[in-house]
Scaffold this motif. Structure first.
Motif, PDB file in Angstrom:
ATOM      1  N   ARG A  12       0.848  -1.181   0.000  1.00 20.47           N
ATOM      2  CA  ARG A  12       0.000   0.000   0.000  1.00 20.47           C
ATOM      3  C   ARG A  12       0.890   1.240   0.000  1.00 20.47           C
ATOM      4  O   ARG A  12       1.777   1.375   0.837  1.00 20.47           O
ATOM      5  CB  ARG A  12      -0.914  -0.015   1.230  1.00 20.47           C
ATOM      6  CG  ARG A  12      -2.054   0.994   1.139  1.00 20.47           C
ATOM      7  CD  ARG A  12      -3.023   0.811   2.295  1.00 20.47           C
ATOM      8  NE  ARG A  12      -3.735  -0.461   2.236  1.00 20.47           N
ATOM      9  CZ  ARG A  12      -4.792  -0.696   1.468  1.00 20.47           C
ATOM     10  NH1 ARG A  12      -5.257   0.242   0.676  1.00 20.47           N
ATOM     11  NH2 ARG A  12      -5.380  -1.876   1.460  1.00 20.47           N
ATOM     12  N   ASP A  13       0.655   2.087  -0.944  1.00 14.81           N
ATOM     13  CA  ASP A  13       1.439   3.320  -1.049  1.00 14.81           C
ATOM     14  C   ASP A  13       1.159   4.205   0.152  1.00 14.81           C
ATOM     15  O   ASP A  13       0.016   4.540   0.430  1.00 14.81           O
ATOM     16  CB  ASP A  13       1.062   4.035  -2.356  1.00 14.81           C
ATOM     17  CG  ASP A  13       2.000   5.189  -2.662  1.00 14.81           C
ATOM     18  OD1 ASP A  13       2.075   6.104  -1.812  1.00 14.81           O
ATOM     19  OD2 ASP A  13       2.643   5.156  -3.719  1.00 14.81           O
ATOM     20  N   GLU A  14       2.189   4.580   0.875  1.00 14.14           N
ATOM     21  CA  GLU A  14       2.038   5.369   2.107  1.00 14.14           C
ATOM     22  C   GLU A  14       1.347   6.712   1.826  1.00 14.14           C
ATOM     23  O   GLU A  14       0.568   7.190   2.628  1.00 14.14           O
ATOM     24  CB  GLU A  14       3.412   5.638   2.729  1.00 14.14           C
ATOM     25  CG  GLU A  14       4.183   4.399   3.107  1.00 14.14           C
ATOM     26  CD  GLU A  14       3.849   3.913   4.508  1.00 14.14           C
ATOM     27  OE1 GLU A  14       3.818   4.751   5.415  1.00 14.14           O
ATOM     28  OE2 GLU A  14       3.594   2.708   4.674  1.00 14.14           O
ATOM     29  N   VAL A  15       1.676   7.306   0.697  1.00  8.33           N
ATOM     30  CA  VAL A  15       1.184   8.658   0.405  1.00  8.33           C
ATOM     31  C   VAL A  15      -0.247   8.634  -0.133  1.00  8.33           C
ATOM     32  O   VAL A  15      -1.135   9.304   0.391  1.00  8.33           O
ATOM     33  CB  VAL A  15       2.119   9.375  -0.600  1.00  8.33           C
ATOM     34  CG1 VAL A  15       1.688  10.820  -0.782  1.00  8.33           C
ATOM     35  CG2 VAL A  15       3.566   9.292  -0.128  1.00  8.33           C
ATOM     36  N   GLY A  17      -2.235   5.879  -0.523  1.00  6.69           N
ATOM     37  CA  GLY A  17      -3.116   4.861   0.026  1.00  6.69           C
ATOM     38  C   GLY A  17      -3.549   3.818  -0.998  1.00  6.69           C
ATOM     39  O   GLY A  17      -4.291   2.895  -0.675  1.00  6.69           O
TER      40      GLY A  17
END
Ligand code: ADP
Ligand code: MG
Lengths: 246, 305
Positions: A12-15, A17
């Motif tokens: 999941r991309d931290e920025v 989502g």
């Protein structure tokens, strides 16, 4: 034989989502008694693939078969005991654990000086100077990297996963490194590397790309492909290739 | 001496039977055995419980054992020991304390130790605290260690507490003179409901004085540890305090450092790191064939090594 069947891995991309694919439906086969070198630009998922093979990460989809047996659900410990041996790209440091202790854990028993000498001299280190050192920040990056390889040798096994073994190791010891790979010719060896000299030792080359398209093939046919790629990240391979041959 | 005594002596002082050289073994508040020599003299205090240990000048490569055993409950033992170390002496002092409490009343040992080092004297002071016993009574240590270092002297403090101690509150106070050095290696392991507090107050008074404190702690279960240090540099000096903690389960470690460079020539450093075992350390060891539990034990053992 080690087979990856339809392996995907996403995080999941931290920025944003959103889910971001790192490995996308990868199918690959690694033969017994062969050295395969995985190469490709930074961030293309090479280390991720190695971690999935060792069981550090579980793939989102797909299966891993080892000699026909599905090992996808096996833990790290179980894989280690089945003969999977890894050398990390970034060696781990331990407070208070000596080189000697780490080698003994790796080989699963007490080691005599001679045994330790064998392991350490194959990575260009003199046992006398190192066995009592702790595996922490008091060792240089290059030393830690060599000790990482020495633990892999001490452990032994049938499948070797070596993630950028040349990183931080000076040119002089490159020969030693290649000698180590030669000693492992009867095993399944998977090396992540950017170095021409290491690519040269390969039977098979696996190419990772940013768009996650992966191609794999015999060394000669892959060299041909690599030399045609204009992308910057292949420059050192191309230059080395031309530098040596023409 | 019975089996429990022998086992405790082995754990706290690596002693198998009666040691060679000077020693003083105290059990349940009373003297069990003593050997006072000419190089290292041991004399009972007359005004309160405790002994004076006098190391003559120039005595080198000698050791003195002063273990304390507590094998009953409902007992609080407070003892005052003063150490006078002569010029140029170089000695090792081994001072473990073991509590074995099968009772439901508390057992407590409070050692109030003062060290006076003369010029050029060197002391290695090894102190192990250990407790065992199945009773519900608490096992408590509240030691106070005071260290006074004259010119060029050196004091090495190795203190270890590796289990069974219900509650401890350790206080160490030092004043370090010209060219003198204080080296501290502290190791504490707590588990269950145990509590451990440790507090250092070090004054670097002399020019070129030096202090290096390394505290390693592991807190398991629901245990709680507090580390406090107060390092004061009053001269051109170097001071370093390092507090490294591993927490497992629901345990907690609180580290409160204070450094005060009173003199602008003082150089003082504090480092603290508290957290779980790094995941990659476990993965590395598991990839060598260890189970997760074995990997955890290996990391902790190394850390407290
Ligand atoms: N746990 C993770 N969380 C987020 N991103 C990750 C994670 N693991 C890897 N990545 C990302 O996946 C990509 C591939 O990483 P990696 O396998 O280390 O590449 P390589 O080894 O080819 O340089 C990188 O963009 C990296 O940032
Ligand atoms: Mg990588």
């Amino acid at each position: 034989m080690l087979e990856l069947k339809d392996i995907s891995y996403s995080v999941r991309d931290e920025v944003h989502g959103k889910r971001q694919a790192i490995l996308d439906h990868v199918n690959l086969t690694f033969d017994d008694a062969a050295i395969s070198v995985i190469t490709g630009p930074n961030g293309s998922g090479k280390s991720t693939l190695i971690k999935i093979l060792m069981g550090f990460e579980k793939p989102t989809t797909g299966r891993i078969l080892f000699n026909g047996e599905d090992i996808t659900a096996l833990s790290v410990t179980e894989r280690a005991r089945k003969g999977f041996t890894i050398a990390f790209q970034q060696p781990v440091r331990f407070k208070g654990i000596t080189v000697k202790k780490l080698l003994e854990i790796a080989c699963g028993k007490k080691m005599d000086t001679e045994g330790m000498c064998d392991c350490l001299s194959s990575v260009g280190l003199c046992a006398r100077n190192y066995i009592d050192r702790t595996v922490d920040g008091t060792l240089s990056g290059g030393e830690l990297k060599r000790i990482e390889l020495a633990t892999a040798i001490a452990k032994g096994g049938d499948v070797y996963l070596l993630d950028e073994p040349e990183a931080g190791i000076d040119l002089w010891s490159f020969e030693d490194l290649v000698k180590i790979f030669d000693r492992l010719r009867d095993k399944t060896v998977i090396i992540v590397s950017h170095q021409q000299r290491i690519l040269d030792t390969a039977d098979k080359i696996v190419l990772f790309d940013n768009d996650k398209l992966i191609s794999a093939g015999r060394k000669e046919e892959m060299f041909e492909k690599l030399s045609q790629r204009p992308a910057l990240c292949w420059r050192n391979i191309k230059e080395n290739e031309y530098g040596q041959n023409g | 001496m019975d089996k429990t005594d022998e086992a405790l002596l082995d754990t706290i002082a690596d002693l198998h039977g009666i040691p060679e050289g000077s020693f003083n073994i105290r059990k349940n508040g009373k003297l069990l055995a003593r050997n006072s020599g000419t190089d290292i003299e041991i004399v009972s205090k007359t005004d309160k419980d405790g002994i004076d240990i006098i190391v003559k000048p120039n005595v080198k490569n000698k050791s003195v054992h002063i273990p304390v055993l507590l094998t009953v409950g409902d007992f609080r033992d407070t003892v005052y020991n003063d150490f006078y170390i002569g010029e140029n002496a170089d000695v090792t002092i081994i001072a473990g304390c073991g509590i074995h409490n099968d009772a439901c009343g508390d057992a407590e040992h409070d050692g109030i130790h003062s060290f006076y080092l003369s010029k050029n004297a060197k002391v290695r002071y090894v102190e192990k605290h250990y407790a065992s016993g199945s009773g519900s009574g608490k096992k408590v240590f509240d030691p106070v260690t005071k260290i006074y270092l004259k010119e060029n002297s050196c004091f090495i403090l190795e203190s270890t507490q590796l289990g069974g101690v219900t509650y401890t509150n350790r206080k160490t106070v030092a004043s370090v003179g010209k060219n003198a050095q204080l080296l501290v290696k502290e190791k504490i392991l707590t588990d269950g409901e145990e509590r451990a507090a440790t507090d250092f107050k070090i004054r670097l008074n002399g020019k070129n004085s030096r202090a290096d404190v390394v505290s390693r702690s592991v807190a398991k279960g629901k245990s709680l540890q507090k580390f406090q240090s107060d390092l004061i540099g009053k001269n051109e000096c170097f001071g370093h305090v390092e507090c490294d903690g591993i927490v497992l389960n629901d345990a907690r470690i609180i580290s409160t450092p204070k450094i005060d460079a009173v003199s602008p020539e003082a150089s003082l450093v504090h480092e603290a790191a508290v957290g779980k075992i790094a995941g990659e350390q476990l993965l590395k060891l598991m990839s060598l064939g260890l189970t997760e539990q074995e990997a955890e034990n290996t990391v902790i053992q190394g850390f407290l090594n």
